[in-house]
Design a protein around this motif. Structure first.
Motif, PDB file in Angstrom:
ATOM      1  N   PRO A 141      12.599   1.140 -11.381  1.00 10.37           N
ATOM      2  CA  PRO A 141      12.306   2.303 -11.301  1.00 10.37           C
ATOM      3  C   PRO A 141      11.257   1.584 -10.297  1.00 10.37           C
ATOM      4  O   PRO A 141      10.574   2.431  -9.775  1.00 10.37           O
ATOM      5  N   GLN A 142      10.785   0.943 -11.655  1.00  8.36           N
ATOM      6  CA  GLN A 142       9.229   0.276 -10.549  1.00  8.36           C
ATOM      7  C   GLN A 142       9.293  -0.430  -9.183  1.00  8.36           C
ATOM      8  O   GLN A 142       8.155  -0.315  -9.118  1.00  8.36           O
ATOM      9  N   ARG A 143      10.321  -1.075  -8.604  1.00  7.78           N
ATOM     10  CA  ARG A 143      11.202  -1.643  -8.120  1.00  7.78           C
ATOM     11  C   ARG A 143      10.556  -0.950  -6.597  1.00  7.78           C
ATOM     12  O   ARG A 143      10.703  -1.062  -5.591  1.00  7.78           O
ATOM     13  N   ILE A 144      11.311   0.389  -7.646  1.00  6.87           N
ATOM     14  CA  ILE A 144      11.222   1.646  -6.105  1.00  6.87           C
ATOM     15  C   ILE A 144       9.786   2.191  -6.015  1.00  6.87           C
ATOM     16  O   ILE A 144       9.473   2.405  -4.942  1.00  6.87           O
ATOM     17  N   VAL A 145       9.000   1.761  -7.069  1.00 12.56           N
ATOM     18  CA  VAL A 145       8.078   2.287  -7.497  1.00 12.56           C
ATOM     19  C   VAL A 145       6.936   0.932  -6.376  1.00 12.56           C
ATOM     20  O   VAL A 145       5.695   1.752  -4.894  1.00 12.56           O
ATOM     21  N   LEU A 146       6.989   0.058  -6.329  1.00  5.08           N
ATOM     22  CA  LEU A 146       6.604  -0.804  -5.173  1.00  5.08           C
ATOM     23  C   LEU A 146       6.583  -0.965  -3.720  1.00  5.08           C
ATOM     24  O   LEU A 146       6.308  -0.750  -3.019  1.00  5.08           O
ATOM     25  N   PHE A 147       7.948  -0.467  -4.000  1.00  7.38           N
ATOM     26  CA  PHE A 147       8.968  -0.950  -1.960  1.00  7.38           C
ATOM     27  C   PHE A 147       8.629   0.056  -1.248  1.00  7.38           C
ATOM     28  O   PHE A 147       7.636   0.298  -0.122  1.00  7.38           O
ATOM     29  N   LEU A 148       7.850   1.702  -2.219  1.00  9.77           N
ATOM     30  CA  LEU A 148       7.682   2.978  -1.294  1.00  9.77           C
ATOM     31  C   LEU A 148       6.544   2.972  -1.698  1.00  9.77           C
ATOM     32  O   LEU A 148       5.934   3.247   0.658  1.00  9.77           O
ATOM     33  N   ILE A 149       5.645   2.500  -1.985  1.00 12.29           N
ATOM     34  CA  ILE A 149       4.320   2.068  -2.206  1.00 12.29           C
ATOM     35  C   ILE A 149       3.539   1.314  -0.556  1.00 12.29           C
ATOM     36  O   ILE A 149       2.819   1.110  -0.459  1.00 12.29           O
ATOM     37  N   VAL A 150       4.184   0.191  -0.700  1.00 10.12           N
ATOM     38  CA  VAL A 150       3.926  -1.109   0.502  1.00 10.12           C
ATOM     39  C   VAL A 150       3.869  -0.168   1.713  1.00 10.12           C
ATOM     40  O   VAL A 150       3.562  -0.564   2.527  1.00 10.12           O
ATOM     41  N   THR A 151       5.484   0.477   1.713  1.00  6.71           N
ATOM     42  CA  THR A 151       5.794   1.170   3.084  1.00  6.71           C
ATOM     43  C   THR A 151       4.578   1.794   3.337  1.00  6.71           C
ATOM     44  O   THR A 151       4.305   2.138   4.986  1.00  6.71           O
ATOM     45  N   VAL A 152       4.252   2.621   2.307  1.00  9.37           N
ATOM     46  CA  VAL A 152       3.201   4.076   2.776  1.00  9.37           C
ATOM     47  C   VAL A 152       2.206   3.287   3.270  1.00  9.37           C
ATOM     48  O   VAL A 152       1.222   3.829   3.887  1.00  9.37           O
ATOM     49  N   ILE A 171      -0.694  -4.325   7.296  1.00  2.56           N
ATOM     50  CA  ILE A 171      -0.524  -5.323   6.820  1.00  2.56           C
ATOM     51  C   ILE A 171      -1.522  -6.098   5.482  1.00  2.56           C
ATOM     52  O   ILE A 171      -1.351  -6.243   5.070  1.00  2.56           O
ATOM     53  N   GLY A 172      -3.396  -5.275   5.704  1.00  2.00           N
ATOM     54  CA  GLY A 172      -4.095  -6.232   5.007  1.00  2.00           C
ATOM     55  C   GLY A 172      -3.816  -4.786   3.888  1.00  2.00           C
ATOM     56  O   GLY A 172      -3.570  -5.308   2.016  1.00  2.00           O
ATOM     57  N   LEU A 173      -3.486  -3.886   4.025  1.00  2.00           N
ATOM     58  CA  LEU A 173      -3.165  -2.629   2.698  1.00  2.00           C
ATOM     59  C   LEU A 173      -2.439  -2.982   2.043  1.00  2.00           C
ATOM     60  O   LEU A 173      -1.840  -2.754   0.867  1.00  2.00           O
ATOM     61  N   SER A 174      -1.036  -2.980   2.857  1.00  2.00           N
ATOM     62  CA  SER A 174      -0.371  -3.623   1.944  1.00  2.00           C
ATOM     63  C   SER A 174      -0.012  -4.480   0.832  1.00  2.00           C
ATOM     64  O   SER A 174       0.586  -4.974   0.396  1.00  2.00           O
ATOM     65  N   MET A 175      -0.689  -5.424   1.692  1.00  2.00           N
ATOM     66  CA  MET A 175      -0.145  -6.904   0.692  1.00  2.00           C
ATOM     67  C   MET A 175      -0.776  -6.765   0.147  1.00  2.00           C
ATOM     68  O   MET A 175      -1.145  -7.448  -1.684  1.00  2.00           O
ATOM     69  N   LEU A 176      -2.476  -5.701  -0.315  1.00  2.00           N
ATOM     70  CA  LEU A 176      -3.592  -5.304  -1.771  1.00  2.00           C
ATOM     71  C   LEU A 176      -2.757  -4.582  -2.389  1.00  2.00           C
ATOM     72  O   LEU A 176      -2.583  -5.154  -3.924  1.00  2.00           O
ATOM     73  N   ALA A 177      -2.311  -3.411  -1.530  1.00  2.00           N
ATOM     74  CA  ALA A 177      -1.188  -2.871  -2.989  1.00  2.00           C
ATOM     75  C   ALA A 177       0.117  -4.074  -3.559  1.00  2.00           C
ATOM     76  O   ALA A 177       0.016  -3.987  -4.964  1.00  2.00           O
ATOM     77  N   GLY A 178       0.528  -4.885  -2.718  1.00  2.00           N
ATOM     78  CA  GLY A 178       1.580  -5.741  -3.002  1.00  2.00           C
ATOM     79  C   GLY A 178       1.558  -6.671  -4.699  1.00  2.00           C
ATOM     80  O   GLY A 178       2.178  -6.770  -5.039  1.00  2.00           O
ATOM     81  N   ALA A 179       0.194  -7.230  -3.987  1.00  2.00           N
ATOM     82  CA  ALA A 179      -0.825  -7.941  -4.888  1.00  2.00           C
ATOM     83  C   ALA A 179      -0.605  -7.080  -6.098  1.00  2.00           C
ATOM     84  O   ALA A 179      -0.440  -8.086  -7.742  1.00  2.00           O
ATOM     85  N   LEU A 180      -1.441  -5.923  -6.279  1.00  2.00           N
ATOM     86  CA  LEU A 180      -1.602  -5.211  -8.003  1.00  2.00           C
ATOM     87  C   LEU A 180      -0.150  -5.107  -8.473  1.00  2.00           C
ATOM     88  O   LEU A 180      -0.265  -5.588  -9.219  1.00  2.00           O
ATOM     89  N   LEU A 181       0.826  -4.502  -7.165  1.00  2.00           N
ATOM     90  CA  LEU A 181       1.382  -4.128  -8.555  1.00  2.00           C
ATOM     91  C   LEU A 181       2.678  -4.861  -9.063  1.00  2.00           C
ATOM     92  O   LEU A 181       2.913  -4.899 -10.330  1.00  2.00           O
ATOM     93  N   MET A 182       2.287  -5.645  -8.082  1.00  2.00           N
ATOM     94  CA  MET A 182       3.607  -6.988  -8.789  1.00  2.00           C
ATOM     95  C   MET A 182       3.156  -7.578 -10.113  1.00  2.00           C
ATOM     96  O   MET A 182       3.615  -7.747 -10.903  1.00  2.00           O
ATOM     97  N   GLN A 183       1.595  -7.836  -9.835  1.00  2.00           N
ATOM     98  CA  GLN A 183       1.640  -8.470 -11.284  1.00  2.00           C
ATOM     99  C   GLN A 183       1.206  -7.094 -12.539  1.00  2.00           C
ATOM    100  O   GLN A 183       0.849  -7.507 -13.227  1.00  2.00           O
ATOM    101  N   LEU A 184       1.441  -6.227 -11.920  1.00  2.00           N
ATOM    102  CA  LEU A 184       0.932  -4.846 -13.632  1.00  2.00           C
ATOM    103  C   LEU A 184       2.141  -4.778 -13.768  1.00  2.00           C
ATOM    104  O   LEU A 184       2.442  -3.978 -14.883  1.00  2.00           O
ATOM    105  N   ILE A 185       2.893  -3.954 -12.696  1.00  2.00           N
ATOM    106  CA  ILE A 185       4.849  -3.620 -13.085  1.00  2.00           C
ATOM    107  C   ILE A 185       6.039  -3.968 -12.612  1.00  2.00           C
ATOM    108  O   ILE A 185       6.745  -3.382 -13.528  1.00  2.00           O
ATOM    109  N   ILE A 186       5.783  -5.244 -12.877  1.00  2.00           N
ATOM    110  CA  ILE A 186       6.831  -6.360 -11.804  1.00  2.00           C
ATOM    111  C   ILE A 186       6.860  -7.229 -13.828  1.00  2.00           C
ATOM    112  O   ILE A 186       5.935  -7.996 -13.398  1.00  2.00           O
TER     113      ILE A 186
END
Length: 380
Positions: free
Chosen positions: A247-258, A293-308
């Motif tokens: 579920p955390q991976r799906i959330v990461l996938f969806l948020i970086v795409t959105v 790209i900038g917003l997706s990178m920011l979201a990926g960095a935060l979520l990868m550190q916090l929920i994965i």
């Protein structure tokens, strides 16, 4: 004007004139001059309406105020000016009271791209709630959400192909094979998902044999493309879900795409000047791509550190940047398909969004990239 000869008056030899039993002549001074009703061939000249006050008649006399000048008669009832109100003079001469105009109706706010923004936000929030509830209540329930979305997407794509190009891609083997790909990918892994794709292609070829041989190659080619484009790419979402922290991976996938889509829209709307692909999607700009790209990178960095589990922020930067680029390419790819078909949207199921395929256009190609990077960084 030439002088008008004076009226010589009645001839004394003829005696007083009679009309309708009444004496008339110069002795009867209270008689008003008769005004002839204009005929069909006559032209009536009306006095201009001004703020000047009409002269006051001489007291005691009912005739015109000045000798030789007839009073202005009221227009006949059949005349267009009869019964019309006179303008009320203002404090300044030569001005008239303006006629009150009805308030203009408020124009609806024009949305970018012709979309209803309120409906789009409402539908997006509703879909997000369904996804989150299915993910964190019963993990396998989200699998059925993916199967339903894929089935509708296959139906939309094959229907548009048949309507616009008369391409008859077999629907039944595509839907059945798509469900099989997602199920085997979740429970058995990528090898079984690939085998399901191959079997779906064979089923499309056999199913199409029931029709006449004309355009056989065209139809099965479209069918195999549909099987790869919609259900097989969606299988990587099911394989992300199969992990322990699925579920955390799906959330990461969806948020970086959105975030890629949202950042591109916001930055492109405010600062976009240089077109990214004007012949494919005129609304996309290079500035918007950079913002996505900038917003997706920011979201990926935060979520990868916090929920994965075992994730790091720098891994999220790479994942977010790659996801944004692939999501943009996927959006452009579906725009090419729609331009070839001559349509704006793949469907009308989602108000403000179009069809299911119009929401899956960036998610489908992003899924295998995110799955691969997660497997490389933290394992599958």
């Amino acid at each position: 004007m030439p002088p008008v000869p004076a009226d010589p008056g009645p001839d004394p030899a003829e005696g007083p004139t009679r009309e309708a039993g009444r004496l008339s002549g110069p002795l009867f001074r209270d008689e008003q001059p008769r005004t002839a009703v204009p005929g069909a061939a006559e032209t009536v000249v009306l006095r201009a309406i001004t703020d000047d006050v009409a002269p006051t008649p001489t007291p005691g006399r009912g005739g015109p105020p000045y000798p030789g000048v007839p009073a202005y008669p009221a227009p006949p009832q059949s005349h267009p000016a009869a019964g019309q109100p006179h303008p009320v003079p203002l404090s300044h001469p030569g001005q008239e009271t303006p006629v009150a105009q009805p308030d203009p109706q408020p124009q609806p706010r024009k949305q970018r791209g012709g979309r209803n923004l309120q409906a789009a936000i409402g539908v997006g929030v509703g879909l997000g709630a369904v996804i989150i509830a299915s993910l964190f209540v019963v993990k396998a329930l989200f699998l059925f959400v993916v199967m339903a979305a894929v089935s509708v997407g296959i139906w939309e794509l094959t229907s548009r192909l048949a309507e616009r190009k008369e391409i008859k891609a077999p629907l039944v083997p595509l839907v059945a094979g798509g469900i099989a790909m997602i199920a085997t990918g979740y429970w058995a892994g990528v090898q079984w998902a690939a085998a399901s794709l191959a079997l779906t292609g064979l089923a499309v070829m056999v199913w199409r044999m029931a029709e006449p041989p004309e355009n056989y190659l065209r139809d099965i080619t479209a069918g195999i493309f549909t099987a790869f484009y919609v259900p097989f790419l969606a299988t990587f979402v099911a394989m992300m879900l199969a992990a322990d922290d699925g579920p955390q991976r799906i959330v990461l996938f969806l948020i970086v795409t959105v975030c890629s889509d949202t950042g591109a829209y916001a930055v492109g709307y405010k600062f976009g000047k240089n077109k990214l692909a004007p012949t494919i999607s005129p609304g996309k700009t290079r500035e918007g791509l950079a913002g996505g790209i900038g917003l997706s990178m920011l979201a990926g960095a935060l979520l990868m550190q916090l929920i994965i589990d075992d994730g790091s922020w720098w891994q999220g930067l790479i994942l977010g940047g790659c996801a944004a680029v692939v999501a943009t390419l996927g959006d452009l790819g579906e725009s090419m398909i729609k331009r070839d078909l001559g349509i704006k949207d793949m469907g009308t199921l989602l108000p403000g969004h179009g069809g299911i395929m119009d929401r899956l256009d960036s998610l489908l190609p992003t899924a295998p990239v995110v799955w691969l990077l997660l497997a490389a960084f933290v394992g599958s």
